[in-house]
Design an enzyme around this catalytic site. Structure first.
Site, mmCIF file in Angstrom:
data_model
loop_
_atom_site.group_PDB
_atom_site.id
_atom_site.type_symbol
_atom_site.label_atom_id
_atom_site.label_comp_id
_atom_site.label_asym_id
_atom_site.label_seq_id
_atom_site.Cartn_x
_atom_site.Cartn_y
_atom_site.Cartn_z
ATOM 1 C CG HIS A 57 -2.988 -0.268 -7.480
ATOM 2 N ND1 HIS A 57 -3.285 0.420 -6.341
ATOM 3 C CD2 HIS A 57 -3.031 -1.574 -7.132
ATOM 4 C CE1 HIS A 57 -3.509 -0.423 -5.341
ATOM 5 N NE2 HIS A 57 -3.357 -1.640 -5.803
ATOM 6 N NE ARG A 92 -4.347 -1.194 0.030
ATOM 7 C CZ ARG A 92 -4.563 -2.125 -0.878
ATOM 8 N NH1 ARG A 92 -3.629 -2.380 -1.787
ATOM 9 N NH2 ARG A 92 -5.695 -2.795 -0.894
ATOM 10 C CD GLU A 109 -2.946 3.676 -5.972
ATOM 11 O OE1 GLU A 109 -3.758 2.889 -6.462
ATOM 12 O OE2 GLU A 109 -1.973 3.320 -5.276
#
Length: 320
Positions: free
Chosen positions: A287, A240, A269
């Site tokens: 991602h 993450r 993000e």
């Protein structure tokens, strides 16, 4: 008496097989947007649906639940293994079950870790940009010299399912020595030595982060880790974004204190700092960890299994 079909909201468009099964099981509404749900959308959904399939970016915080005693929605079947965007304690306090999709994502995420590790080590993204620019003048012996991966030392931060899958690829595929930092000792089916986080940083040629997100791991990787790394070492994050202090990473890269980085996730993000995009020694992916049709389909079907079990009066197989 016929049981009423549960009304379910799916927060993003899904692969065809997932949508077909959802429509066969439930009175389903598919939200026709790929941006995260707003606060008002989440509150409305808690009041209007019996269950939901949210995903990354749908931040079900304590504030979202606060105006409800017991909302109509009784289950959040998260599409994804990571669920740090959901306040599980707050959900539980309001009678809402939370589930996730472990297992389905393991191999795909480990594959992306290896993609980034190899691309970063061998300067693949930089090389592709050179070819596309039209400025490549041909092969020569000292052009774009990167690092060989085989036989080097990899340090893996977090030795859960994904960390172990990365370790197996590194050791059996590339003959790498494996170090790991984890809260508990793990038997991973290969020679792997548990060390402290700083020892791992000091001794590794490549570092891969594979810990879950959440308050316990927020900014666990920062200046101390980057200062301890060898100046040729590469840093890979497929966990993450907020596990890493992004500003500290940028500082280390700009100062040449580490050799490079490969990132699939970002602290804020989808915002990516210009400081990262301007660096040649950074490989950036959008991602892509689980971005394979069969994997995303399996994730969706697993989330639907959790929903079905809940509405059948059973404990969802992946309740958290």
């Amino acid at each position: 008496m016929t049981r009423k079909t549960p009304r379910v909201l799916i927060a993003r468009p899904m692969p065809p097989a997932v949508m077909a099964r959802a429509e066969a099981l439930f009175d389903v509404e598919i939200r026709d947007s790929n941006i995260p749900m707003t606060g008002s959308e989440m509150r409305s959904a808690l009041a209007l649906y019996d269950g939901m399939m949210p995903t990354l970016g749908d931040r079900f915080s304590a504030d979202i639940f606060a105006e409800f005693g017991r909302p109509r929605c009784k289950i959040l079947a998260n599409f994804g293994v990571g669920y740090n965007h959901i306040d599980v304690a707050a959900a539980r306090d309001h009678g809402v079950t939370v589930s996730n999709t472990p297992g389905a994502v393991t191999d795909a995420t480990a594959d992306i870790a290896m993609t980034l590790l190899l691309m970063s080590a061998r300067r693949a993204a930089e090389g592709e940009r050179l070819v596309r620019s039209g400025n490549w003048t041909g092969w020569h012996p000292t052009q774009m010299l990167g690092q060989q991966v085989s036989g080097k030392t990899v340090g893996i931060i977090g030795m859960g399912r994904i960390g172990q899958a990365i370790a197996q690829r590194c050791h059996f595929g590339f003959g790498m020595q494996v170090l790991y930092s984890n809260r508990s000792r793990k038997e991973v089916g290969l020679p792997a030595r548990q060390v402290s986080l700083i020892e791992l940083a000091e001794q590794s040629d490549f570092i891969v982060v594979a810990v879950p997100g959440g308050a316990e791991t927020h900014h666990m990787i920062g200046t101390a880790v980057f200062d301890a790394m060898q100046d040729h070492a590469h840093f890979i994050n497929i966990a993450r974004g907020d596990v890493v202090d992004e500003a500290a990473l940028v500082d280390a890269l700009q100062a040449g204190r580490i050799g490079g980085a490969g990132l699939d996730v970002y602290e804020f993000e989808p915002e990516v700092p210009q400081a990262l995009t301007r660096l040649d020694n950074v490989t950036l992916l959008p991602h892509l960890g689980t971005a394979a049709l069969d994997v995303r389909t399996a994730m969706g079907l697993m989330a639907l299994d959790n929903l079905k079990a809940f509405f059948d009066g059973e404990t969802p197989p992946n309740a958290v």
